[in-house]
Design a protein around this motif. Structure first.
Motif, PDB file in Angstrom:
ATOM      1  N   PRO A  18       0.809  -1.238   0.000  1.00 42.11           N
ATOM      2  CA  PRO A  18       0.000   0.000   0.000  1.00 42.11           C
ATOM      3  C   PRO A  18       0.836   1.279   0.000  1.00 42.11           C
ATOM      4  O   PRO A  18       0.434   2.274  -0.598  1.00 42.11           O
ATOM      5  CB  PRO A  18      -0.831  -0.108   1.266  1.00 42.11           C
ATOM      6  CG  PRO A  18      -0.123  -1.090   2.127  1.00 42.11           C
ATOM      7  CD  PRO A  18       0.615  -2.011   1.216  1.00 42.11           C
ATOM      8  N   LEU A  19       2.007   1.276   0.636  1.00 43.74           N
ATOM      9  CA  LEU A  19       2.833   2.482   0.641  1.00 43.74           C
ATOM     10  C   LEU A  19       3.315   2.812  -0.770  1.00 43.74           C
ATOM     11  O   LEU A  19       3.287   3.971  -1.192  1.00 43.74           O
ATOM     12  CB  LEU A  19       4.034   2.308   1.577  1.00 43.74           C
ATOM     13  CG  LEU A  19       4.950   3.519   1.692  1.00 43.74           C
ATOM     14  CD1 LEU A  19       4.173   4.712   2.250  1.00 43.74           C
ATOM     15  CD2 LEU A  19       6.137   3.203   2.566  1.00 43.74           C
ATOM     16  N   PHE A  20       3.736   1.805  -1.509  1.00 40.66           N
ATOM     17  CA  PHE A  20       4.147   2.008  -2.899  1.00 40.66           C
ATOM     18  C   PHE A  20       2.978   2.545  -3.725  1.00 40.66           C
ATOM     19  O   PHE A  20       3.159   3.427  -4.560  1.00 40.66           O
ATOM     20  CB  PHE A  20       4.664   0.690  -3.497  1.00 40.66           C
ATOM     21  CG  PHE A  20       5.040   0.804  -4.940  1.00 40.66           C
ATOM     22  CD1 PHE A  20       6.226   1.398  -5.312  1.00 40.66           C
ATOM     23  CD2 PHE A  20       4.200   0.323  -5.931  1.00 40.66           C
ATOM     24  CE1 PHE A  20       6.582   1.514  -6.646  1.00 40.66           C
ATOM     25  CE2 PHE A  20       4.546   0.427  -7.265  1.00 40.66           C
ATOM     26  CZ  PHE A  20       5.737   1.028  -7.618  1.00 40.66           C
ATOM     27  N   THR A  21       1.787   2.015  -3.477  1.00 37.13           N
ATOM     28  CA  THR A  21       0.600   2.463  -4.209  1.00 37.13           C
ATOM     29  C   THR A  21       0.310   3.937  -3.935  1.00 37.13           C
ATOM     30  O   THR A  21       0.010   4.701  -4.854  1.00 37.13           O
ATOM     31  CB  THR A  21      -0.614   1.598  -3.834  1.00 37.13           C
ATOM     32  OG1 THR A  21      -0.290   0.230  -4.060  1.00 37.13           O
ATOM     33  CG2 THR A  21      -1.827   1.975  -4.632  1.00 37.13           C
ATOM     34  N   VAL A  22       0.435   4.346  -2.675  1.00 33.07           N
ATOM     35  CA  VAL A  22       0.185   5.750  -2.312  1.00 33.07           C
ATOM     36  C   VAL A  22       1.237   6.657  -2.948  1.00 33.07           C
ATOM     37  O   VAL A  22       0.907   7.723  -3.483  1.00 33.07           O
ATOM     38  CB  VAL A  22       0.158   5.906  -0.777  1.00 33.07           C
ATOM     39  CG1 VAL A  22       0.164   7.363  -0.371  1.00 33.07           C
ATOM     40  CG2 VAL A  22      -1.056   5.192  -0.201  1.00 33.07           C
ATOM     41  N   VAL A  23       2.492   6.239  -2.911  1.00 31.67           N
ATOM     42  CA  VAL A  23       3.565   7.048  -3.512  1.00 31.67           C
ATOM     43  C   VAL A  23       3.367   7.146  -5.023  1.00 31.67           C
ATOM     44  O   VAL A  23       3.523   8.221  -5.616  1.00 31.67           O
ATOM     45  CB  VAL A  23       4.950   6.457  -3.166  1.00 31.67           C
ATOM     46  CG1 VAL A  23       6.056   7.111  -3.976  1.00 31.67           C
ATOM     47  CG2 VAL A  23       5.217   6.602  -1.680  1.00 31.67           C
ATOM     48  N   LEU A  24       3.028   6.037  -5.654  1.00 29.13           N
ATOM     49  CA  LEU A  24       2.788   6.043  -7.101  1.00 29.13           C
ATOM     50  C   LEU A  24       1.613   6.955  -7.457  1.00 29.13           C
ATOM     51  O   LEU A  24       1.702   7.746  -8.402  1.00 29.13           O
ATOM     52  CB  LEU A  24       2.520   4.624  -7.593  1.00 29.13           C
ATOM     53  CG  LEU A  24       2.293   4.436  -9.087  1.00 29.13           C
ATOM     54  CD1 LEU A  24       3.551   4.827  -9.849  1.00 29.13           C
ATOM     55  CD2 LEU A  24       1.907   3.001  -9.379  1.00 29.13           C
ATOM     56  N   ALA A  25       0.532   6.875  -6.708  1.00 29.89           N
ATOM     57  CA  ALA A  25      -0.623   7.745  -6.965  1.00 29.89           C
ATOM     58  C   ALA A  25      -0.259   9.210  -6.749  1.00 29.89           C
ATOM     59  O   ALA A  25      -0.682  10.085  -7.513  1.00 29.89           O
ATOM     60  CB  ALA A  25      -1.789   7.343  -6.066  1.00 29.89           C
TER      61      ALA A  25
END
Length: 56
Positions: A19-26
């Protein structure tokens, strides 16, 4: 050969499990989109200013 549905499923599983990668990517995609709109608005305003200054 890997089926496209399988690749999409693996990508979705990766994003859900990190989820952290997803938030950073978004956040990065949002920033790029915001900067595109900011530059576009600035250049269109600049062109409008030049046109009005020339008396068009």
């Amino acid at each position: 050969m890997v089926a496209p549905a399988n690749v999409a499923g693996e990508a979705f599983d990766f994003l859900v499990s990190h989820p952290l990668f997803t938030v950073v990517l978004a956040g990065m995609l949002g920033f790029v989109f915001f900067m595109y709109l900011l530059v576009r608005r600035t250049l269109l305003g600049l062109r409008e200013g030049f046109d009005s200054g020339k008396g068009r």
